[in-house]
Write a protein that holds these residues in place. Structure first.
Motif, PDB file in Angstrom:
ATOM      1  N   GLN A   1       0.894  -1.429   0.239  1.00 55.14           N
ATOM      2  CA  GLN A   1       0.088  -0.111  -0.129  1.00 55.14           C
ATOM      3  C   GLN A   1       0.881   1.177  -0.039  1.00 55.14           C
ATOM      4  OE1 GLN A   1      -2.395   1.413   3.482  1.00 55.14           O
ATOM      5  NE2 GLN A   1      -4.113   1.169   2.261  1.00 55.14           N
ATOM      6  N   VAL A   2       0.600   2.174  -0.802  1.00 58.01           N
ATOM      7  CA  VAL A   2       1.432   3.331  -1.078  1.00 58.01           C
ATOM      8  C   VAL A   2       0.583   4.591  -1.377  1.00 58.01           C
ATOM      9  CG1 VAL A   2       3.281   2.046  -2.145  1.00 58.01           C
ATOM     10  CG2 VAL A   2       1.636   3.274  -3.623  1.00 58.01           C
ATOM     11  N   ASN A   3       1.088   5.761  -0.883  1.00 56.33           N
ATOM     12  CA  ASN A   3       0.538   6.962  -1.130  1.00 56.33           C
ATOM     13  C   ASN A   3       0.445   7.290  -2.732  1.00 56.33           C
ATOM     14  OD1 ASN A   3      -0.918   7.848   1.250  1.00 56.33           O
ATOM     15  ND2 ASN A   3       0.704   8.757   1.721  1.00 56.33           N
ATOM     16  N   THR A   4      -0.771   7.860  -3.251  1.00 58.94           N
ATOM     17  CA  THR A   4      -0.584   8.260  -4.605  1.00 58.94           C
ATOM     18  C   THR A   4      -1.354   9.663  -4.798  1.00 58.94           C
ATOM     19  OG1 THR A   4      -2.636   6.994  -5.136  1.00 58.94           O
ATOM     20  CG2 THR A   4      -0.714   5.856  -5.632  1.00 58.94           C
ATOM     21  N   PRO A   5      -1.158  10.335  -5.831  1.00 56.87           N
ATOM     22  CA  PRO A   5      -1.396  11.947  -5.802  1.00 56.87           C
ATOM     23  C   PRO A   5      -3.070  11.880  -6.009  1.00 56.87           C
ATOM     24  CG  PRO A   5      -0.311  11.289  -7.969  1.00 56.87           C
ATOM     25  CD  PRO A   5      -0.009  10.099  -6.925  1.00 56.87           C
ATOM     26  N   VAL A   6      -3.877  13.122  -5.460  1.00 55.14           N
ATOM     27  CA  VAL A   6      -4.896  13.408  -5.987  1.00 55.14           C
ATOM     28  C   VAL A   6      -4.675  14.411  -7.073  1.00 55.14           C
ATOM     29  CG1 VAL A   6      -7.188  14.340  -5.150  1.00 55.14           C
ATOM     30  CG2 VAL A   6      -5.808  12.984  -3.674  1.00 55.14           C
ATOM     31  N   ILE A   7      -5.322  14.140  -8.438  1.00 51.52           N
ATOM     32  CA  ILE A   7      -5.018  14.770  -9.649  1.00 51.52           C
ATOM     33  C   ILE A   7      -6.403  15.836  -9.509  1.00 51.52           C
ATOM     34  CG2 ILE A   7      -4.912  15.126 -11.923  1.00 51.52           C
ATOM     35  CD1 ILE A   7      -2.513  13.585 -10.362  1.00 51.52           C
ATOM     36  N   THR A   8      -6.096  17.205  -9.726  1.00 54.96           N
ATOM     37  CA  THR A   8      -6.999  18.265  -9.628  1.00 54.96           C
ATOM     38  C   THR A   8      -6.842  19.128 -10.733  1.00 54.96           C
ATOM     39  OG1 THR A   8      -8.387  19.654  -8.346  1.00 54.96           O
ATOM     40  CG2 THR A   8      -5.840  19.537  -7.809  1.00 54.96           C
TER      41      THR A   8
ATOM     42  N   LEU B   1      -7.436  16.247   0.502  1.00 51.88           N
ATOM     43  CA  LEU B   1      -6.091  15.426   0.695  1.00 51.88           C
ATOM     44  C   LEU B   1      -5.236  15.796  -0.435  1.00 51.88           C
ATOM     45  CD1 LEU B   1      -7.310  12.269   2.396  1.00 51.88           C
ATOM     46  CD2 LEU B   1      -6.715  14.251   3.323  1.00 51.88           C
ATOM     47  N   GLU B   2      -4.010  15.858  -0.480  1.00 55.46           N
ATOM     48  CA  GLU B   2      -3.257  15.621  -1.612  1.00 55.46           C
ATOM     49  C   GLU B   2      -2.649  14.362  -2.309  1.00 55.46           C
ATOM     50  OE1 GLU B   2       0.153  18.272  -1.046  1.00 55.46           O
ATOM     51  OE2 GLU B   2      -0.809  20.005  -0.966  1.00 55.46           O
ATOM     52  N   GLN B   3      -2.712  13.233  -1.101  1.00 58.90           N
ATOM     53  CA  GLN B   3      -2.572  12.020  -1.434  1.00 58.90           C
ATOM     54  C   GLN B   3      -3.551  11.056  -0.737  1.00 58.90           C
ATOM     55  OE1 GLN B   3       1.625  11.630  -0.180  1.00 58.90           O
ATOM     56  NE2 GLN B   3       2.383  11.698  -2.256  1.00 58.90           N
ATOM     57  N   VAL B   4      -3.785   9.888  -1.466  1.00 57.51           N
ATOM     58  CA  VAL B   4      -4.596   8.802  -0.972  1.00 57.51           C
ATOM     59  C   VAL B   4      -4.066   7.422  -1.256  1.00 57.51           C
ATOM     60  CG1 VAL B   4      -6.787   9.993  -1.194  1.00 57.51           C
ATOM     61  CG2 VAL B   4      -5.811   8.737  -2.999  1.00 57.51           C
ATOM     62  N   PRO B   5      -4.297   6.491  -0.292  1.00 55.09           N
ATOM     63  CA  PRO B   5      -3.516   5.109  -0.375  1.00 55.09           C
ATOM     64  C   PRO B   5      -4.304   4.420  -1.543  1.00 55.09           C
ATOM     65  CG  PRO B   5      -4.360   5.507   1.754  1.00 55.09           C
ATOM     66  CD  PRO B   5      -5.070   6.657   0.854  1.00 55.09           C
ATOM     67  N   ALA B   6      -3.328   3.847  -2.161  1.00 52.53           N
ATOM     68  CA  ALA B   6      -3.606   2.590  -3.364  1.00 52.53           C
ATOM     69  C   ALA B   6      -2.738   1.531  -3.106  1.00 52.53           C
ATOM     70  CB  ALA B   6      -3.090   3.307  -4.732  1.00 52.53           C
ATOM     71  N   VAL B   7      -3.248   0.502  -3.652  1.00 51.05           N
ATOM     72  CA  VAL B   7      -2.774  -0.899  -3.540  1.00 51.05           C
ATOM     73  C   VAL B   7      -1.831  -1.346  -4.882  1.00 51.05           C
ATOM     74  CG1 VAL B   7      -3.014  -3.301  -3.087  1.00 51.05           C
ATOM     75  CG2 VAL B   7      -4.660  -1.532  -2.011  1.00 51.05           C
ATOM     76  N   LEU B   8      -0.561  -1.813  -4.732  1.00 47.15           N
ATOM     77  CA  LEU B   8       0.083  -2.223  -5.873  1.00 47.15           C
ATOM     78  C   LEU B   8       0.337  -3.586  -5.611  1.00 47.15           C
ATOM     79  CD1 LEU B   8       3.031   0.481  -5.867  1.00 47.15           C
ATOM     80  CD2 LEU B   8       0.703   0.557  -6.993  1.00 47.15           C
ATOM     81  N   ASP B   9       0.446  -4.467  -6.819  1.00 44.99           N
ATOM     82  CA  ASP B   9       0.564  -5.881  -6.711  1.00 44.99           C
ATOM     83  C   ASP B   9       2.121  -6.126  -6.966  1.00 44.99           C
ATOM     84  OD1 ASP B   9       0.648  -8.468  -7.039  1.00 44.99           O
ATOM     85  OD2 ASP B   9      -1.474  -8.594  -8.213  1.00 44.99           O
ATOM     86  N   TRP B  10       2.829  -6.753  -5.958  1.00 43.64           N
ATOM     87  CA  TRP B  10       4.336  -6.937  -6.106  1.00 43.64           C
ATOM     88  C   TRP B  10       4.361  -8.627  -6.502  1.00 43.64           C
ATOM     89  CZ3 TRP B  10       6.422 -10.356  -2.907  1.00 43.64           C
ATOM     90  CH2 TRP B  10       5.646 -10.600  -1.683  1.00 43.64           C
ATOM     91  N   ARG B  11       3.454  -9.278  -6.454  1.00 45.21           N
ATOM     92  CA  ARG B  11       3.820 -10.810  -6.601  1.00 45.21           C
ATOM     93  C   ARG B  11       4.357 -10.918  -7.982  1.00 45.21           C
ATOM     94  NH1 ARG B  11      -2.156 -12.823  -5.883  1.00 45.21           N
ATOM     95  NH2 ARG B  11      -2.677 -10.639  -5.553  1.00 45.21           N
ATOM     96  N   PRO B  12       5.229 -11.895  -8.196  1.00 43.61           N
ATOM     97  CA  PRO B  12       5.813 -12.267  -9.510  1.00 43.61           C
ATOM     98  C   PRO B  12       4.474 -12.889 -10.343  1.00 43.61           C
ATOM     99  CG  PRO B  12       6.363 -13.937  -8.088  1.00 43.61           C
ATOM    100  CD  PRO B  12       5.828 -12.874  -7.156  1.00 43.61           C
ATOM    101  N   THR B  13       4.658 -12.685 -11.606  1.00 40.34           N
ATOM    102  CA  THR B  13       3.633 -13.618 -12.454  1.00 40.34           C
ATOM    103  C   THR B  13       4.382 -14.840 -12.985  1.00 40.34           C
ATOM    104  OG1 THR B  13       4.781 -12.337 -14.370  1.00 40.34           O
ATOM    105  CG2 THR B  13       2.936 -11.433 -13.605  1.00 40.34           C
ATOM    106  N   GLY B  14       3.616 -16.023 -12.716  1.00 36.30           N
ATOM    107  CA  GLY B  14       4.183 -17.160 -12.842  1.00 36.30           C
ATOM    108  C   GLY B  14       4.625 -17.657 -11.749  1.00 36.30           C
TER     109      GLY B  14
END
Length: 668
Positions: free
Chosen positions: A90-97, A211-224
């Motif tokens: 989970q990382v912070n990503t920007p709120v675009i406006t 807010l200037e940033q909100v949490p988003a979820v990234l997938d780091w698992r390998p494919t395969g």
């Protein structure tokens, strides 16, 4: 004594062992495992020598207090959480406006070197007639459209209308977001990719625009396969999974059965107490875990009994109800749903407990009521509410999802009703949602229909016994929901009343006939509802502030006086005086007047009340009302005298318990 001493020594050795091994079981040996308040588990690591490879290198910025973790020194994505079990970060990503004061010239969201999770994230936009589009390599891959709504839509905690959401395609690493107005006019909108679990648990989703940033979820698992990371060290060569671990179908490492720990470390998976051949050095840990589990189990059993689990079982056995279908939630499930009962999740507090907003694992938003149980009487109310609500299935009655009895205080789990109480809208003059005449008649009709159902249509008739405007909630569409059945009573069809040892009620809504006789009937609910009708009509509270002309200390006496003196139109709430037809207002007042009859047998039934309200709602003033008020059986002076006597009344057979509504239980 010798055995006790041995146990103490073994436990002491275990805690020493546990303290020294705790950090090494998470991070690569010799590497730091903590950055500020965040734990960094291997294959991630702080610095290149501590991670599986450069992709998993975490930069810990110590120039900030407390230190904060980022994916790398160049990619400014702050890390909020890392999950080995789910393969997510989970990382912070920007709120675009495109708002002038916060305009973003680089509307680019990057998850490099990982991908945005298409299952846990949503592209979300907030604005007025705004089109939000995401694109990759110049091609549009998703988007959504918002609409203009009145400001009252912001009171709702779900995303619709001036807020919209859509899924994002899988495997995206770079997202270019753009905002455009439908009619080409300059507007102010916001677009962001957000963790839906985090977003859905917000008390007000529209606060995100601040807010200037909100949490988003990234997938780091390998494919395969799990060897996609490349070699970890010389001992494991092409596999990233350590000893005693395996690679799952999802491409993640997992400890084999009987082992636990970090499966990505060479020796991260350690034998557990349930495995065969446990070595002596692990005996203290096994003993500690067994004792801890036993203590937790006994504590849950103790709480279950104390919180009425046996009483609930007896009630289920003795009544034909649907209580067996009411879910028993675990304490762990509700603790997670409310983010450990975070103060930010509190919806309201009152004499019966604290209500928290929660999100279940299936995505449902709920209200979790942490009850105050100070004596057996309140415990009986708690169990009674479960029994009553399990019998009721009506669109205008708040729904009970289940309860939890294994915690220190019992918990009730209701459907989440987002828009507060009728009491607030009547007396706080909320400008976001004006309480017009049409709305008041509709809400009154809905509540009357629910009470009519309880009295005459439910499988087992129910008396509510605490009808008041603060126990009437408004849902996302501002429909009425009757709540709080703690003091309610069910009765057999051949019963005409319930005799109670303790006379209970809320001052200002209390049926004087019940007060004198200790016999609560369906007409006692009618009287309380009559007070709610007068609240809706006049905008006044049941207990009025002192007036210069000293017309009475209760709203009922004030209203009765106006009715008898033919000046009811003089006390109508100014907010509806010009909104409602004169004939409709008088009909409404006359109905309330009959509900407040001193003698219960002369009051209408709730079925009749519901029918008359529905007629008022449908007529729109087409019929001419007749001001033919039936004698209510007492004068204003007699009513004042009755309430004066009630304040000093004592009895050897009945106990009096009044509550005064200062603050409703649910405030948001």
């Amino acid at each position: 004594m010798a055995m006790e001493l041995l146990i103490q020594i073994m436990l002491a050795l275990f805690f020493i062992q546990k303290a020294s091994a705790q950090e090494s079981s998470v991070a690569k040996p010799g590497c730091p495992a903590i950055c500020g308040n965040l734990t960094i588990p291997y294959p991630f690591g702080i610095g290149t020598d501590c991670s599986a490879n450069q992709t998993f290198t975490i930069f810990c910025n110590h120039s900030i207090s407390p230190p904060r973790a980022f994916l790398s020194e160049n990619v400014k994505l702050e890390v909020l959480n890392i999950s080995l079990e789910l393969g997510t970060i989970q990382v912070n990503t920007p709120v675009i406006t495109n708002c002038e004061k916060r305009s973003n010239d680089q509307p680019l969201m990057s998850s490099e070197p990982f991908t945005f999770s298409d299952t846990q994230n949503r592209l979300t936009a907030i604005g007025c007639e705004t089109v939000a589009v995401i694109s990759q390599e110049g091609l549009s891959v998703g988007g959504c459209l918002t609409f203009c709504n009145i400001s009252s839509i912001k009171r709702n905690n779900s995303c619709f209308g001036s807020c919209c959401q859509t899924n994002i395609p899988p495997s995206l690493k770079l997202i270019n977001a753009s905002l455009n107005s439908i009619d080409g006019k300059e507007g102010c909108g916001f677009v962001f990719v957000v963790d839906q679990n985090w977003f859905g648990s917000r008390t007000d989703v529209y606060d995100v625009t601040n807010l200037e940033q909100v949490p988003a979820v990234l997938d780091w698992r390998p494919t395969g396969a799990c060897n996609s990371f490349g070699p970890v060290n010389s001992s494991t060569k092409s596999s990233v999974c350590g000893r005693n671990s395996l690679c799952t179908d999802q491409g993640l490492c997992s400890c084999r059965e009987g082992y636990e720990g970090n499966p990505y470390l060479p020796d991260g998976c350690q034998v557990t107490c349930t495995s065969l051949g446990v070595v002596l050095v692990l005996a203290p840990m096994c003993l500690y875990k067994v004792m801890k589990r036993r203590h937790k189990r006994k504590l849950r059993e103790k709480f279950f009994k104390r919180n009425g689990g046996l009483l609930l079982h007896q009630q289920v056995s003795s009544t034909e109800t649907n209580v067996e279908t009411t879910k028993l939630f675990s304490s762990k499930e509700l603790d997670k749903a409310t983010n450990h009962y975070n103060v930010d999740r509190i919806l309201g507090q009152g004499g019966q407990g604290t209500v928290y907003k929660g999100m279940l694992t299936d995505g449902r938003i709920v209200a979790v009521k942490k009850s105050k149980i100070e004596d057996d009487n309140k415990l009986a109310h708690f169990i009674n509410e479960i029994i009553i609500l399990s019998q009721i299935n009506h669109r205008n009655v708040v729904r009970l999802h289940g309860c939890c009895l294994e915690t220190e205080v019992p918990l009730l789990v209701y459907e989440f009703i987002p828009n507060g109480t009728l009491f607030q809208y009547i007396h706080d003059h909320n400008e976001d949602f004006p309480l017009t005449w049409d709305v008041r008649v509709r809400v009154a009709t809905e509540v009357a229909g629910a009470l009519s159902y309880l009295h005459s249509a439910a499988a087992i008739p129910v008396y509510h016994r605490d009808i008041k405007s603060s126990n009437i909630l408004l849902d996302e569409k501002y429909r009425a929901k009757v709540a709080d059945f703690g003091t309610s009573r069910s009765f057999s069809i051949d019963q005409s009343h319930v005799t109670t040892k303790k006379v209970q009620g809320t001052f200002g809504y209390f049926d004087p006939e019940y007060f004198r006789s200790s016999q609560f009937t369906d007409k006692s609910d009618v009287y309380s509802f009559g007070v709610v009708l007068v609240e809706l009509l006049t905008g006044q509270k049941p207990i009025m502030a002192p007036r210069p002309d000293d017309e009475g200390r209760s709203l009922v006496t004030y209203f009765i006086s106006a009715m008898e003196e033919k000046r009811i139109l003089d006390i109508i709430d100014l907010r509806i005086a010009k909104d409602g037809e004169k004939e409709e207002l008088i009909k409404f007042a006359e109905l309330a007047y009959r509900c407040l009859h001193l003698k219960g047998r002369k009051r209408p039934t709730m079925k009749q009340v519901a029918a008359e309200l529905d007629s008022i709602r449908m007529s729109h003033g087409s019929a001419t009302a007749q001001q033919n008020y039936e004698d209510v059986g007492y004068s204003v002076s007699e009513l004042n005298e009755a309430w004066d006597r009630s304040s000093t009344y004592t009895s050897s057979t009945a106990y009096i318990s009044f509550t005064v509504d200062a603050e409703p239980l649910i405030t948001k």
